[in-house]
Design a protein around this motif. Structure first.
Motif, PDB file in Angstrom:
ATOM      1  N   ILE A   9       3.831  67.432  76.409  1.00  0.00           N
ATOM      2  CA  ILE A   9       4.064  68.092  77.696  1.00  0.00           C
ATOM      3  C   ILE A   9       5.354  68.905  77.646  1.00  0.00           C
ATOM      4  CG2 ILE A   9       4.594  67.673  80.133  1.00  0.00           C
ATOM      5  CD1 ILE A   9       2.615  65.297  79.948  1.00  0.00           C
ATOM      6  N   TRP A  10       6.397  68.342  77.078  1.00  0.00           N
ATOM      7  CA  TRP A  10       7.678  69.055  76.959  1.00  0.00           C
ATOM      8  C   TRP A  10       7.516  70.308  76.104  1.00  0.00           C
ATOM      9  CZ3 TRP A  10      10.669  70.075  72.627  1.00  0.00           C
ATOM     10  CH2 TRP A  10      11.956  70.560  72.874  1.00  0.00           C
ATOM     11  N   LEU A  11       6.832  70.166  74.977  1.00  0.00           N
ATOM     12  CA  LEU A  11       6.627  71.287  74.064  1.00  0.00           C
ATOM     13  C   LEU A  11       5.802  72.392  74.723  1.00  0.00           C
ATOM     14  CD1 LEU A  11       6.997  72.445  71.199  1.00  0.00           C
ATOM     15  CD2 LEU A  11       4.846  71.298  70.606  1.00  0.00           C
ATOM     16  N   LEU A  12       4.724  72.011  75.387  1.00  0.00           N
ATOM     17  CA  LEU A  12       3.893  73.005  76.066  1.00  0.00           C
ATOM     18  C   LEU A  12       4.652  73.720  77.171  1.00  0.00           C
ATOM     19  CD1 LEU A  12       0.501  71.109  76.213  1.00  0.00           C
ATOM     20  CD2 LEU A  12       1.104  73.049  74.756  1.00  0.00           C
ATOM     21  N   HIS A  13       5.499  72.985  77.881  1.00  0.00           N
ATOM     22  CA  HIS A  13       6.319  73.610  78.929  1.00  0.00           C
ATOM     23  C   HIS A  13       7.227  74.681  78.328  1.00  0.00           C
ATOM     24  CE1 HIS A  13       8.996  74.170  82.304  1.00  0.00           C
ATOM     25  NE2 HIS A  13      10.009  73.888  81.504  1.00  0.00           N
ATOM     26  N   TRP A  14       7.865  74.366  77.227  1.00  0.00           N
ATOM     27  CA  TRP A  14       8.777  75.329  76.622  1.00  0.00           C
ATOM     28  C   TRP A  14       8.040  76.501  75.978  1.00  0.00           C
ATOM     29  CZ3 TRP A  14      13.355  76.229  78.082  1.00  0.00           C
ATOM     30  CH2 TRP A  14      14.075  75.225  78.706  1.00  0.00           C
ATOM     31  N   ILE A  15       6.843  76.279  75.478  1.00  0.00           N
ATOM     32  CA  ILE A  15       6.035  77.392  74.981  1.00  0.00           C
ATOM     33  C   ILE A  15       5.690  78.339  76.125  1.00  0.00           C
ATOM     34  CG2 ILE A  15       3.767  78.013  74.024  1.00  0.00           C
ATOM     35  CD1 ILE A  15       3.991  75.506  72.257  1.00  0.00           C
ATOM     36  N   GLU A  16       5.336  77.771  77.290  1.00  0.00           N
ATOM     37  CA  GLU A  16       5.069  78.608  78.463  1.00  0.00           C
ATOM     38  C   GLU A  16       6.304  79.401  78.868  1.00  0.00           C
ATOM     39  OE1 GLU A  16       3.695  75.855  81.412  1.00  0.00           O
ATOM     40  OE2 GLU A  16       1.597  76.267  80.938  1.00  0.00           O
ATOM     41  N   VAL A  17       7.456  78.770  78.851  1.00  0.00           N
ATOM     42  CA  VAL A  17       8.693  79.463  79.211  1.00  0.00           C
ATOM     43  C   VAL A  17       8.981  80.590  78.225  1.00  0.00           C
ATOM     44  CG1 VAL A  17      11.197  79.190  79.416  1.00  0.00           C
ATOM     45  CG2 VAL A  17       9.679  77.499  80.450  1.00  0.00           C
ATOM     46  N   ILE A  18       8.796  80.336  76.948  1.00  0.00           N
ATOM     47  CA  ILE A  18       9.029  81.372  75.936  1.00  0.00           C
ATOM     48  C   ILE A  18       8.055  82.532  76.125  1.00  0.00           C
ATOM     49  CG2 ILE A  18       8.859  81.861  73.456  1.00  0.00           C
ATOM     50  CD1 ILE A  18       9.988  78.982  73.024  1.00  0.00           C
ATOM     51  N   MET A  19       6.784  82.228  76.403  1.00  0.00           N
ATOM     52  CA  MET A  19       5.809  83.289  76.658  1.00  0.00           C
ATOM     53  C   MET A  19       6.194  84.096  77.898  1.00  0.00           C
ATOM     54  SD  MET A  19       3.463  83.458  74.410  1.00  0.00           S
ATOM     55  CE  MET A  19       4.458  82.908  73.064  1.00  0.00           C
ATOM     56  N   ALA A  20       6.681  83.423  78.928  1.00  0.00           N
ATOM     57  CA  ALA A  20       7.111  84.123  80.139  1.00  0.00           C
ATOM     58  C   ALA A  20       8.284  85.051  79.838  1.00  0.00           C
ATOM     59  CB  ALA A  20       7.485  83.111  81.219  1.00  0.00           C
ATOM     60  N   ILE A  21       9.223  84.587  79.044  1.00  0.00           N
ATOM     61  CA  ILE A  21      10.376  85.417  78.688  1.00  0.00           C
ATOM     62  C   ILE A  21       9.926  86.637  77.879  1.00  0.00           C
ATOM     63  CG2 ILE A  21      12.477  85.476  77.275  1.00  0.00           C
ATOM     64  CD1 ILE A  21      12.931  82.539  78.165  1.00  0.00           C
ATOM     65  N   ILE A  22       9.012  86.424  76.941  1.00  0.00           N
ATOM     66  CA  ILE A  22       8.494  87.545  76.150  1.00  0.00           C
ATOM     67  C   ILE A  22       7.806  88.571  77.059  1.00  0.00           C
ATOM     68  CG2 ILE A  22       6.746  88.193  74.428  1.00  0.00           C
ATOM     69  CD1 ILE A  22       7.466  85.552  72.978  1.00  0.00           C
ATOM     70  N   LEU A  23       6.997  88.088  77.998  1.00  0.00           N
ATOM     71  CA  LEU A  23       6.324  89.004  78.913  1.00  0.00           C
ATOM     72  C   LEU A  23       7.320  89.762  79.792  1.00  0.00           C
ATOM     73  CD1 LEU A  23       3.216  86.920  79.994  1.00  0.00           C
ATOM     74  CD2 LEU A  23       3.236  89.030  78.666  1.00  0.00           C
ATOM     75  N   ILE A  24       8.367  89.093  80.234  1.00  0.00           N
ATOM     76  CA  ILE A  24       9.391  89.763  81.039  1.00  0.00           C
ATOM     77  C   ILE A  24      10.069  90.853  80.216  1.00  0.00           C
ATOM     78  CG2 ILE A  24      11.644  89.451  82.150  1.00  0.00           C
ATOM     79  CD1 ILE A  24      10.605  86.673  83.060  1.00  0.00           C
ATOM     80  N   LEU A  25      10.397  90.548  78.963  1.00  0.00           N
ATOM     81  CA  LEU A  25      11.013  91.563  78.096  1.00  0.00           C
ATOM     82  C   LEU A  25      10.082  92.761  77.884  1.00  0.00           C
ATOM     83  CD1 LEU A  25      12.727  89.297  75.416  1.00  0.00           C
ATOM     84  CD2 LEU A  25      13.832  90.628  77.225  1.00  0.00           C
ATOM     85  N   VAL A  26       8.803  92.500  77.701  1.00  0.00           N
ATOM     86  CA  VAL A  26       7.841  93.588  77.522  1.00  0.00           C
ATOM     87  C   VAL A  26       7.764  94.448  78.782  1.00  0.00           C
ATOM     88  CG1 VAL A  26       5.380  94.099  77.229  1.00  0.00           C
ATOM     89  CG2 VAL A  26       6.492  92.422  75.753  1.00  0.00           C
TER      90      VAL A  26
END
Length: 129
Positions: A9-26
């Motif tokens: 659960i912790w790992l999946l949460h941080w993967i979601e956060v990283i994906m969100a950050i990547i999308l924001i940068l894009v």
């Protein structure tokens, strides 16, 4: 087993956060690109549907990022409503497809109004303030 579940659960949460950050940068990078292309929109007479397509893609991406970070049914329904609205406005669907897309938006709006729990809506309103 409990530690594995918690770690997953912790790992999946941080993967979601990283994906969100990547999308924001894009989105930020694409905003600069669109600003640079703004004169060509005016002088080359780019069709309005192309401009609307860009705008809806940004809106959907921003709502998708919000959905990744908030995890609520309200944000899921908003992403779906925007995606269907984009399809209606930019896609120029045939009559039967248009009818079903409008029905889908109606059902999503109805579900949001009548099926979401009051405490979830109150919780989201408190988070927004």
């Amino acid at each position: 087993m409990k530690k594995i579940n918690e770690f997953s659960i912790w790992l999946l949460h941080w993967i979601e956060v990283i994906m969100a950050i990547i999308l924001i940068l894009v989105v930020v990078i694409q905003c600069f690109d669109i600003i640079a292309q703004l004169p060509s929109f005016f002088f080359n007479k780019v069709p309005l549907s192309d401009v609307l397509s860009y705008v809806f893609n940004f809106i959907i991406t921003i709502e998708f990022v919000r959905m990744l970070l908030i995890h609520s049914m309200e944000s899921v329904t908003e992403v779906l409503i925007f995606a269907i609205a984009r399809s209606i406005i930019v896609g120029h669907p045939e009559a039967i497809a248009l009818f079903f897309e409008i029905c889908c938006i109606f059902l999503l709006l109805s579900a949001r109004k009548y099926l979401l729990f009051e405490n979830e809506l109150e919780k989201e309103n408190e988070e927004d303030q």
